[in-house]
Design a protein around this motif. Structure first.
Motif, PDB file in Angstrom:
ATOM      1  N   VAL A 103       1.092  -1.002  -0.168  1.00  0.00           N
ATOM      2  CA  VAL A 103       0.053   0.158   0.042  1.00  0.00           C
ATOM      3  C   VAL A 103       1.318   1.538  -0.135  1.00  0.00           C
ATOM      4  CG1 VAL A 103      -1.720  -1.161   1.096  1.00  0.00           C
ATOM      5  CG2 VAL A 103      -0.279   0.178   2.334  1.00  0.00           C
ATOM      6  N   TRP A 104       2.004   1.539   0.402  1.00  0.00           N
ATOM      7  CA  TRP A 104       3.116   2.330   0.818  1.00  0.00           C
ATOM      8  C   TRP A 104       3.698   2.342  -0.732  1.00  0.00           C
ATOM      9  CZ3 TRP A 104       7.347   0.199  -0.163  1.00  0.00           C
ATOM     10  CH2 TRP A 104       7.571  -0.673   0.313  1.00  0.00           C
ATOM     11  N   TRP A 105       3.885   1.526  -1.402  1.00  0.00           N
ATOM     12  CA  TRP A 105       4.250   1.366  -2.109  1.00  0.00           C
ATOM     13  C   TRP A 105       4.595   2.833  -3.134  1.00  0.00           C
ATOM     14  CZ3 TRP A 105       8.733  -1.686  -4.124  1.00  0.00           C
ATOM     15  CH2 TRP A 105       8.851  -1.272  -5.133  1.00  0.00           C
ATOM     16  N   MET A 106       3.400   3.498  -3.897  1.00  0.00           N
ATOM     17  CA  MET A 106       3.722   4.012  -4.370  1.00  0.00           C
ATOM     18  C   MET A 106       3.744   5.815  -4.453  1.00  0.00           C
ATOM     19  SD  MET A 106       3.049   3.993  -7.952  1.00  0.00           S
ATOM     20  CE  MET A 106       2.832   5.463  -8.430  1.00  0.00           C
ATOM     21  N   ARG A 107       3.898   5.913  -2.531  1.00  0.00           N
ATOM     22  CA  ARG A 107       4.558   6.977  -2.207  1.00  0.00           C
ATOM     23  C   ARG A 107       5.571   7.151  -2.456  1.00  0.00           C
ATOM     24  NH1 ARG A 107       0.174   5.416   1.345  1.00  0.00           N
ATOM     25  NH2 ARG A 107       2.047   4.748   3.319  1.00  0.00           N
ATOM     26  N   LEU A 108       6.636   5.638  -1.937  1.00  0.00           N
ATOM     27  CA  LEU A 108       7.830   5.813  -1.849  1.00  0.00           C
ATOM     28  C   LEU A 108       8.273   5.924  -3.503  1.00  0.00           C
ATOM     29  CD1 LEU A 108      10.947   5.274  -0.852  1.00  0.00           C
ATOM     30  CD2 LEU A 108      10.001   2.502  -1.208  1.00  0.00           C
ATOM     31  N   ARG A 109       7.224   5.016  -4.594  1.00  0.00           N
ATOM     32  CA  ARG A 109       8.215   5.453  -5.986  1.00  0.00           C
ATOM     33  C   ARG A 109       8.240   6.650  -6.488  1.00  0.00           C
ATOM     34  NH1 ARG A 109      11.435   4.083  -7.547  1.00  0.00           N
ATOM     35  NH2 ARG A 109      11.047   3.813  -9.840  1.00  0.00           N
ATOM     36  N   ILE A 110       7.314   7.921  -5.935  1.00  0.00           N
ATOM     37  CA  ILE A 110       7.176   8.794  -6.378  1.00  0.00           C
ATOM     38  C   ILE A 110       8.474  10.134  -5.357  1.00  0.00           C
ATOM     39  CG2 ILE A 110       5.588  11.358  -6.183  1.00  0.00           C
ATOM     40  CD1 ILE A 110       3.611   9.329  -6.048  1.00  0.00           C
ATOM     41  N   LEU A 111       8.599   9.645  -4.386  1.00  0.00           N
ATOM     42  CA  LEU A 111       9.619  10.281  -4.054  1.00  0.00           C
ATOM     43  C   LEU A 111      10.886  10.308  -4.721  1.00  0.00           C
ATOM     44  CD1 LEU A 111      11.405  12.380  -1.783  1.00  0.00           C
ATOM     45  CD2 LEU A 111      10.975   9.767  -0.319  1.00  0.00           C
ATOM     46  N   LEU A 112      11.652   8.852  -4.642  1.00  0.00           N
ATOM     47  CA  LEU A 112      12.110   8.296  -5.671  1.00  0.00           C
ATOM     48  C   LEU A 112      12.781   9.015  -7.230  1.00  0.00           C
ATOM     49  CD1 LEU A 112      12.806   5.017  -4.013  1.00  0.00           C
ATOM     50  CD2 LEU A 112      14.076   6.765  -2.931  1.00  0.00           C
ATOM     51  N   THR A 113      11.848   8.686  -7.408  1.00  0.00           N
ATOM     52  CA  THR A 113      11.168   9.414  -9.029  1.00  0.00           C
ATOM     53  C   THR A 113      11.685  10.814  -9.306  1.00  0.00           C
ATOM     54  OG1 THR A 113      10.193   7.173  -9.612  1.00  0.00           O
ATOM     55  CG2 THR A 113       9.784   9.312 -11.160  1.00  0.00           C
ATOM     56  N   ALA A 114      11.231  11.671  -8.252  1.00  0.00           N
ATOM     57  CA  ALA A 114      11.408  13.273  -8.512  1.00  0.00           C
ATOM     58  C   ALA A 114      13.054  13.407  -8.361  1.00  0.00           C
ATOM     59  CB  ALA A 114      10.553  13.501  -7.040  1.00  0.00           C
ATOM     60  N   VAL A 115      13.411  12.757  -6.875  1.00  0.00           N
ATOM     61  CA  VAL A 115      14.885  12.793  -7.633  1.00  0.00           C
ATOM     62  C   VAL A 115      15.614  12.225  -8.827  1.00  0.00           C
ATOM     63  CG1 VAL A 115      16.673  12.442  -5.894  1.00  0.00           C
ATOM     64  CG2 VAL A 115      14.164  12.668  -4.353  1.00  0.00           C
ATOM     65  N   VAL A 116      15.258  11.072  -8.597  1.00  0.00           N
ATOM     66  CA  VAL A 116      16.101  10.511 -10.112  1.00  0.00           C
ATOM     67  C   VAL A 116      15.634  11.500 -10.769  1.00  0.00           C
ATOM     68  CG1 VAL A 116      16.250   8.642 -11.153  1.00  0.00           C
ATOM     69  CG2 VAL A 116      16.399   8.212  -9.026  1.00  0.00           C
ATOM     70  N   LEU A 117      14.726  12.057 -10.939  1.00  0.00           N
ATOM     71  CA  LEU A 117      14.859  12.966 -12.373  1.00  0.00           C
ATOM     72  C   LEU A 117      15.021  14.628 -12.378  1.00  0.00           C
ATOM     73  CD1 LEU A 117      10.470  11.982 -13.155  1.00  0.00           C
ATOM     74  CD2 LEU A 117      12.862  11.580 -14.634  1.00  0.00           C
ATOM     75  N   ALA A 118      15.157  14.698 -11.092  1.00  0.00           N
ATOM     76  CA  ALA A 118      15.783  16.274 -10.945  1.00  0.00           C
ATOM     77  C   ALA A 118      17.371  16.090 -11.299  1.00  0.00           C
ATOM     78  CB  ALA A 118      15.472  16.990  -9.326  1.00  0.00           C
ATOM     79  N   SER A 119      17.733  14.668 -10.661  1.00  0.00           N
ATOM     80  CA  SER A 119      19.187  15.114 -10.535  1.00  0.00           C
ATOM     81  C   SER A 119      19.542  14.889 -12.198  1.00  0.00           C
ATOM     82  CB  SER A 119      19.730  13.292  -9.683  1.00  0.00           C
ATOM     83  OG  SER A 119      19.326  13.959  -8.586  1.00  0.00           O
ATOM     84  N   LEU A 120      19.159  14.318 -12.851  1.00  0.00           N
ATOM     85  CA  LEU A 120      19.286  13.467 -13.590  1.00  0.00           C
ATOM     86  C   LEU A 120      19.194  14.531 -15.477  1.00  0.00           C
ATOM     87  CD1 LEU A 120      17.586  10.005 -14.858  1.00  0.00           C
ATOM     88  CD2 LEU A 120      20.136  10.447 -14.909  1.00  0.00           C
TER      89      LEU A 120
END
Length: 150
Positions: A127-144
Motif C-alpha cells: 500500500v505504501w509503494w507509490m508514496r516511496l516511488r514518487i519520492l524516489l522518482t522525483a529525485v532521480v528525474l531532478a538529478s538526471l
C-alpha cells in the motif's frame, strides 16, 4: 513518508546517492576533480548517473516481475511482459552520448513510475509503494535533469 517501512525507505534513499552525487559533481568543478582523483572518471557527473540508472531500471524490472507473481492467467502474462520493459529500455536507449542517454533514462524512469502505478492499481504492490516511488522518482528525474538541461 508516513507509512513507508523503515528498511525500504532508508535503502531507497541510499539508492539515490549515485544520482545526487552525479548531479553535484556535474555542477561543481571541485567535486568533479576530487571525484575523478579519488574514485575515477566513471564515478562522477553524468557517467555515474547513466551507468547506475541503467542498473536501477533493470533492477526495477525484477521488482515488477516479483509483483507479477501475485496474479495469474492472462493478467500475469501482461504483468510479466510489462515488467521487462524497463530493462529493455535501459539496454536499447542509453547510447548516443550523455545528453541523449540521460534524456532517455528520464523517459525510462517516468515510464517506470507509470508501470508502478498500474501494478499498484491492480493491488500487486504494498500500500505504501507509490508514496516511496514518487519520492524516489522525483529525485532521480531532478538529478538526471542536471546533466541533460544544464
Amino acid at each position: 513518508m508516513s507509512g513507508i517501512p523503515r528498511a525500504p525507505l532508508v535503502l531507497g534513499l541510499a539508492g539515490l546517492i549515485p544520482f545526487v552525487w552525479g548531479a553535484l559533481s556535474y555542477l561543481s568543478g571541485d567535486l568533479n576533480d576530487w571525484g575523478r582523483q579519488a574514485l575515477g572518471s566513471r564515478f562522477v557527473g553524468p557517467y555515474i548517473q547513466l551507468f547506475y540508472g541503467s542498473v536501477i531500471l533493470s533492477f526495477m524490472s525484477g521488482v515488477l516481475w516479483g509483483f507479477a507473481t501475485k496474479t495469474s492467467g492472462s493478467k500475469a502474462a501482461t504483468c510479466y511482459a510489462l515488467s521487462v520493459l524497463p530493462a529493455l529500455w535501459a539496454f536499447f536507449m542509453t547510447g548516443g552520448g550523455p545528453v541523449t542517454a540521460g534524456t532517455n533514462l528520464m523517459y525510462g524512469f517516468a515510464g517506470l513510475l507509470m508501470l508502478d502505478a498500474m501494478f499498484s492499481y491492480w493491488r500487486l504492490t504494498p500500500v505504501w509503494w507509490m508514496r516511496l516511488r514518487i519520492l524516489l522518482t522525483a529525485v532521480v528525474l531532478a538529478s538526471l535533469a542536471v546533466g541533460v538541461y544544464l
